[in-house]
Design an enzyme around this catalytic site. Structure first.
Site, mmCIF file in Angstrom:
data_model
loop_
_atom_site.group_PDB
_atom_site.id
_atom_site.type_symbol
_atom_site.label_atom_id
_atom_site.label_comp_id
_atom_site.label_asym_id
_atom_site.label_seq_id
_atom_site.Cartn_x
_atom_site.Cartn_y
_atom_site.Cartn_z
ATOM 1 N N GLY A 1 0.842 -1.202 0.000
ATOM 2 C CA GLY A 1 0.000 0.000 0.000
ATOM 3 C C GLY A 1 0.872 1.246 0.000
ATOM 4 O O GLY A 1 1.849 1.309 0.731
ATOM 5 N N ARG B 1 0.745 -4.894 -5.790
ATOM 6 C CA ARG B 1 0.572 -6.135 -5.028
ATOM 7 C C ARG B 1 1.006 -7.232 -5.997
ATOM 8 O O ARG B 1 0.526 -7.293 -7.126
ATOM 9 C CB ARG B 1 -0.893 -6.339 -4.646
ATOM 10 N N ASP C 1 4.375 -4.485 6.302
ATOM 11 C CA ASP C 1 4.847 -5.788 6.784
ATOM 12 C C ASP C 1 4.886 -6.853 5.685
ATOM 13 O O ASP C 1 5.752 -7.723 5.700
ATOM 14 C CB ASP C 1 4.062 -6.260 8.017
ATOM 15 N N THR D 1 3.978 2.828 5.544
ATOM 16 C CA THR D 1 2.565 2.443 5.521
ATOM 17 C C THR D 1 1.804 3.370 6.450
ATOM 18 O O THR D 1 2.355 3.805 7.470
ATOM 19 C CB THR D 1 2.342 0.983 5.988
ATOM 20 N N ASP E 1 -0.593 2.422 8.217
ATOM 21 C CA ASP E 1 -1.211 1.604 9.264
ATOM 22 C C ASP E 1 -0.446 1.594 10.585
ATOM 23 O O ASP E 1 -0.985 1.194 11.610
ATOM 24 C CB ASP E 1 -1.366 0.153 8.775
ATOM 25 N N ASP F 1 1.760 -0.454 11.530
ATOM 26 C CA ASP F 1 1.703 -1.832 12.033
ATOM 27 C C ASP F 1 2.995 -2.607 11.804
ATOM 28 O O ASP F 1 2.988 -3.839 11.797
ATOM 29 C CB ASP F 1 0.521 -2.575 11.370
ATOM 30 N N ARG G 1 -5.571 -1.807 8.950
ATOM 31 C CA ARG G 1 -5.526 -3.267 8.859
ATOM 32 C C ARG G 1 -5.863 -3.883 10.208
ATOM 33 O O ARG G 1 -6.961 -3.727 10.669
ATOM 34 C CB ARG G 1 -4.149 -3.741 8.382
HETATM 35 P P1 ADP Z 1 2.297 -4.031 2.653
HETATM 36 O O1 ADP Z 1 3.744 -4.060 2.320
HETATM 37 O O2 ADP Z 1 1.733 -2.644 2.601
HETATM 38 O O3 ADP Z 1 1.976 -4.779 3.929
HETATM 39 P P2 ADP Z 1 1.278 -6.319 1.112
HETATM 40 O O4 ADP Z 1 0.927 -7.137 2.295
HETATM 41 O O5 ADP Z 1 0.351 -6.316 -0.051
HETATM 42 O O6 ADP Z 1 1.511 -4.774 1.464
HETATM 43 O O7 ADP Z 1 2.700 -6.812 0.574
HETATM 44 C C1 ADP Z 1 3.318 -6.184 -0.518
HETATM 45 C C2 ADP Z 1 3.986 -7.196 -1.393
HETATM 46 O O8 ADP Z 1 5.022 -7.871 -0.661
HETATM 47 C C3 ADP Z 1 3.104 -8.325 -1.892
HETATM 48 O O9 ADP Z 1 2.292 -7.946 -2.978
HETATM 49 C C4 ADP Z 1 4.151 -9.351 -2.292
HETATM 50 O O10 ADP Z 1 4.736 -9.011 -3.534
HETATM 51 C C5 ADP Z 1 5.198 -9.190 -1.193
HETATM 52 N N1 ADP Z 1 4.985 -10.186 -0.131
HETATM 53 C C6 ADP Z 1 4.016 -10.210 0.805
HETATM 54 N N2 ADP Z 1 4.088 -11.320 1.590
HETATM 55 C C7 ADP Z 1 5.142 -12.025 1.118
HETATM 56 C C8 ADP Z 1 5.755 -13.273 1.490
HETATM 57 N N3 ADP Z 1 5.273 -14.019 2.481
HETATM 58 N N4 ADP Z 1 6.818 -13.679 0.774
HETATM 59 C C9 ADP Z 1 7.310 -12.940 -0.230
HETATM 60 N N5 ADP Z 1 6.786 -11.770 -0.645
HETATM 61 C C10 ADP Z 1 5.721 -11.307 0.025
#
Ligand code: ADP
Length: 319
Positions: A11, A72, A103, A125, A127, A129, A171
């Site tokens: 995000g 994403r 995260d 972010t 959030d 978090d 979140r």
């Molecule tokens: P944020 O970083 O804001 O928490 P997301 O949870 O959508 O947003 O994570 C962003 C991107 O990080 C995902 O679209 C993916 O490409 C990568 N990602 C998330 N979880 C994993 C994971 N367990 N292993 C590898 N890459 C991940």
């Protein structure tokens, strides 16, 4: 180290541009080459990587969002996809990567680090978090946005004796909700860290009306309840017009506040310092005003964000 890369992922958040600028300018002033990766891990996989110069980050410090783009890209959980990403980085001779995100993005950075490719995570972010930091880049800008929305809703709600239910982002973290409820003078805050009792909430609202409250503002973190349904129930029980407002993506936009610009700039510069001093696989935080760094694997596996009980108790006395 001679070449580093930077990307934004997950995000978007106000201040990400200031963080990219910090990384780029600090790297250049240390004599490093720096590469920007477009659209997060997706662009890393698709090899959309460009060399940056000082001008690449001109006029971005004041802009919300991220000029590098974000995406994403769940396929990044697949090791073969990450292997391709590492091959792309190696092809350009990029030896380390700064990942600005939440995260989920940290998980990606952790996985790359575990595969032998050093990353530095910067918390970006709204959030708030991310483990290992008091504040994430974008959080306080979003908080100001939420507060100005609450102020506006308060004006119209008090003119109509209306009850307002406001859903805010975060979140599974109640920080934005708690701080917004206190600063916005709300009557109730519903956060994921505390049990939610709908019947109790509705009875508290009824009691408030009996005690002469003209209007009520209830702030709720997303993913806890359907705020439209909740509003209907409150309206049915109290006979007062009750409206739900989901603030949604407006909370993510807008120019970053001074605090976020300074925090992002500091963190960007700090990330480059860490890499120059031979640290990889770290994530950056600000704790009691000081910049700190943690092992990114340990931070994700073992550090949990602690809910601010003091803020919660403070709010309870003000409601
Ligand atoms: P944020 O970083 O804001 O928490 P997301 O949870 O959508 O947003 O994570 C962003 C991107 O990080 C995902 O679209 C993916 O490409 C990568 N990602 C998330 N979880 C994993 C994971 N367990 N292993 C590898 N890459 C991940």
């Amino acid at each position: 180290i001679k070449k580093i890369g930077v990307l934004t992922s997950g995000g978007d958040a106000p201040g990400m541009n200031a963080a990219i600028r910090g990384v780029v300018r600090a790297a250049l002033s240390e004599g490093l080459e720096v590469y920007g990766v477009y659209d997060g891990y997706l662009g890393l996989y698709e090899d959309r990587i460009e060399k940056m110069d000082r001008r690449s980050v001109s006029d971005v410090i004041n802009r919300g969002g991220t000029f590098l783009g974000s995406a994403r890209f769940p396929q990044f959980k697949d090791e073969a996809v990450r292997q391709k990403a590492i091959e792309n980085l190696n092809k350009h001779g990029i030896e380390a990567l700064v990942v600005i995100g939440g995260d989920g993005s940290y998980m990606g950075a952790k996985c790359l680090t575990e595969m032998g490719y050093p990353c530095i995570g910067l918390p970006g972010t709204i959030d708030n978090d991310v483990p290992g930091t008091d504040y994430t880049i974008g959080y306080l800008t979003a908080l100001n946005c939420v507060i100005s929305a609450i102020d506006r809703l308060r004006d119209t709600s008090s003119s109509h004796n209306r009850i307002s239910v406001i859903e805010v982002m975060g979140r599974y973290c109640g920080d934005l909700t708690m701080a917004a409820a206190i600063a916005g003078g709300a009557e109730y805050a519903i956060v994921p860290e505390k049990p939610y009792d709908e019947t109790q909430l509705i009875e508290d609202v009824v009691k408030g009306i009996k005690n002469g409250k003209k209007h009520s503002i209830i702030v709720v973190t997303e993913h806890i309840t359907d705020v439209h349904q909740l509003s209907k129930k409150i309206e049915a029980r109290t006979g007062r017009e009750t409206r739900a407002t989901i603030l949604g993506h407006v909370q993510r936009g807008g120019a970053p506040t001074a605090f976020d610009r300074v925090l992002a700039s500091r963190m960007g510069v700090y990330a480059v310092d860490l890499l120059i001093n031979g640290h990889g696989g770290r994530c950056v935080g600000v704790v009691s005003g000081e910049l700190v760094h943690h092992d990114i694997i340990d931070a994700i596996e073992n550090k949990r964000r602690v809910f601010d009980e003091e803020l919660y108790l403070t709010a309870a006395k003000l409601f």
